[in-house]
Design a protein around this motif. Structure first.
Motif, mmCIF file in Angstrom:
data_model
loop_
_atom_site.group_PDB
_atom_site.id
_atom_site.type_symbol
_atom_site.label_atom_id
_atom_site.label_comp_id
_atom_site.label_asym_id
_atom_site.label_seq_id
_atom_site.Cartn_x
_atom_site.Cartn_y
_atom_site.Cartn_z
ATOM 1 N N GLN A 15 -62.493 65.809 -64.718
ATOM 2 C CA GLN A 15 -61.496 65.943 -63.655
ATOM 3 C C GLN A 15 -62.017 66.862 -62.549
ATOM 4 O O GLN A 15 -61.814 66.582 -61.375
ATOM 5 C CB GLN A 15 -60.179 66.468 -64.231
ATOM 6 C CG GLN A 15 -59.034 66.432 -63.269
ATOM 7 C CD GLN A 15 -58.566 65.025 -62.908
ATOM 8 O OE1 GLN A 15 -59.104 64.019 -63.341
ATOM 9 N NE2 GLN A 15 -57.559 64.952 -62.082
ATOM 10 N N TYR A 16 -62.703 67.928 -62.931
ATOM 11 C CA TYR A 16 -63.321 68.794 -61.924
ATOM 12 C C TYR A 16 -64.385 68.037 -61.134
ATOM 13 O O TYR A 16 -64.462 68.154 -59.908
ATOM 14 C CB TYR A 16 -63.951 70.035 -62.575
ATOM 15 C CG TYR A 16 -62.965 71.118 -62.905
ATOM 16 C CD1 TYR A 16 -62.553 72.026 -61.941
ATOM 17 C CD2 TYR A 16 -62.450 71.239 -64.191
ATOM 18 C CE1 TYR A 16 -61.648 73.037 -62.236
ATOM 19 C CE2 TYR A 16 -61.548 72.243 -64.500
ATOM 20 C CZ TYR A 16 -61.144 73.131 -63.521
ATOM 21 O OH TYR A 16 -60.250 74.122 -63.822
ATOM 22 N N GLN A 18 -64.526 64.839 -60.636
ATOM 23 C CA GLN A 18 -63.845 63.888 -59.761
ATOM 24 C C GLN A 18 -63.293 64.576 -58.519
ATOM 25 O O GLN A 18 -63.305 63.992 -57.431
ATOM 26 C CB GLN A 18 -62.696 63.201 -60.504
ATOM 27 C CG GLN A 18 -63.149 62.079 -61.399
ATOM 28 C CD GLN A 18 -61.959 61.307 -61.942
ATOM 29 O OE1 GLN A 18 -61.554 61.524 -63.064
ATOM 30 N NE2 GLN A 18 -61.419 60.433 -61.133
ATOM 31 N N PHE A 19 -62.822 65.795 -58.682
ATOM 32 C CA PHE A 19 -62.330 66.536 -57.526
ATOM 33 C C PHE A 19 -63.437 66.702 -56.490
ATOM 34 O O PHE A 19 -63.237 66.458 -55.302
ATOM 35 C CB PHE A 19 -61.773 67.904 -57.936
ATOM 36 C CG PHE A 19 -61.422 68.752 -56.750
ATOM 37 C CD1 PHE A 19 -60.283 68.491 -56.016
ATOM 38 C CD2 PHE A 19 -62.254 69.786 -56.358
ATOM 39 C CE1 PHE A 19 -59.960 69.271 -54.896
ATOM 40 C CE2 PHE A 19 -61.947 70.555 -55.246
ATOM 41 C CZ PHE A 19 -60.799 70.296 -54.513
ATOM 42 N N TYR A 22 -64.377 63.491 -54.746
ATOM 43 C CA TYR A 22 -63.375 63.096 -53.756
ATOM 44 C C TYR A 22 -63.304 64.080 -52.589
ATOM 45 O O TYR A 22 -63.250 63.678 -51.426
ATOM 46 C CB TYR A 22 -62.008 62.979 -54.440
ATOM 47 C CG TYR A 22 -60.835 62.912 -53.502
ATOM 48 C CD1 TYR A 22 -60.756 61.925 -52.529
ATOM 49 C CD2 TYR A 22 -59.799 63.829 -53.594
ATOM 50 C CE1 TYR A 22 -59.670 61.853 -51.667
ATOM 51 C CE2 TYR A 22 -58.710 63.759 -52.737
ATOM 52 C CZ TYR A 22 -58.650 62.776 -51.774
ATOM 53 O OH TYR A 22 -57.575 62.707 -50.932
ATOM 54 N N ALA A 23 -63.312 65.370 -52.884
ATOM 55 C CA ALA A 23 -63.090 66.380 -51.855
ATOM 56 C C ALA A 23 -64.198 66.422 -50.807
ATOM 57 O O ALA A 23 -63.917 66.601 -49.615
ATOM 58 C CB ALA A 23 -62.935 67.754 -52.495
ATOM 59 N N GLY A 55 -59.862 59.251 -54.336
ATOM 60 C CA GLY A 55 -58.668 60.089 -54.426
ATOM 61 C C GLY A 55 -57.634 59.490 -55.374
ATOM 62 O O GLY A 55 -57.022 60.209 -56.169
ATOM 63 N N PHE A 58 -58.860 59.922 -58.904
ATOM 64 C CA PHE A 58 -58.649 61.327 -59.273
ATOM 65 C C PHE A 58 -57.204 61.547 -59.716
ATOM 66 O O PHE A 58 -56.943 62.105 -60.776
ATOM 67 C CB PHE A 58 -59.007 62.203 -58.065
ATOM 68 C CG PHE A 58 -58.687 63.662 -58.212
ATOM 69 C CD1 PHE A 58 -59.390 64.462 -59.102
ATOM 70 C CD2 PHE A 58 -57.712 64.251 -57.420
ATOM 71 C CE1 PHE A 58 -59.112 65.827 -59.212
ATOM 72 C CE2 PHE A 58 -57.428 65.600 -57.524
ATOM 73 C CZ PHE A 58 -58.132 66.389 -58.419
ATOM 74 N N ASP A 59 -56.258 61.070 -58.907
ATOM 75 C CA ASP A 59 -54.836 61.196 -59.261
ATOM 76 C C ASP A 59 -54.516 60.449 -60.554
ATOM 77 O O ASP A 59 -53.764 60.940 -61.399
ATOM 78 C CB ASP A 59 -53.954 60.655 -58.138
ATOM 79 C CG ASP A 59 -53.992 61.513 -56.882
ATOM 80 O OD1 ASP A 59 -54.413 62.692 -56.969
ATOM 81 O OD2 ASP A 59 -53.619 60.994 -55.808
#
Length: 131
Positions: A15-16, A18-19, A22-23, A55, A58-59
């Motif tokens: 998850q990190y 993926q952040f 995306y970010a 994004g 990620f969600d």
């Protein structure tokens, strides 16, 4: 650490990752002025399609991760870990890894099938706890 907890820890680290995946492009697409703001207004420019999909992936993982964490917690606290629950935990993690590029590149129907594999693996872990 049990295989299920290891898979859960790795899923959280995913998850990190993926952040970041995306970010970084979202910051490039929308500009740091918008991404560092309170976002009280819509952005003045659109994200690239791949960035927007990253994004959404990620969600989606946040949503899936909640159920997976519950499943692992129930199995762990009840002491019902088994080869099946361990295999399902690894299947979940593999599915989530495959889901990111499948979503980002719009691979249909593969994205949905990959999602169902991870969702099914989580369901099997939960049902295993009740049997």
């Amino acid at each position: 650490m049990t295989p299920e907890l290891t898979a859960l820890a790795l899923a959280a680290l995913l998850q990190y990752a993926q952040f970041v995946a995306y970010a970084v492009p979202a910051n490039r697409d929308l500009g740091p002025g918008y991404t560092s703001s309170a976002r009280d207004r819509p952005p003045s420019r659109d994200m690239a399609p791949v960035t927007a999909r990253l994004g959404r992936a990620f969600d989606n993982h946040f949503e899936a991760l909640i159920l997976f964490a519950i499943a692992v917690g129930v199995i762990q606290m009840s002491g019902q870990n088994s080869a099946l629950t361990a295999a399902c935990a690894w299947v979940y993690l593999a599915a989530r890894l495959c889901y990111i590029p499948a979503y980002a590149y719009g691979l249909r129907p593969w994205r949905s099938l990959i999602w169902m594999v991870g969702f099914g693996a989580t369901l099997i872990i939960l049902v295993s706890a009740l049997l």
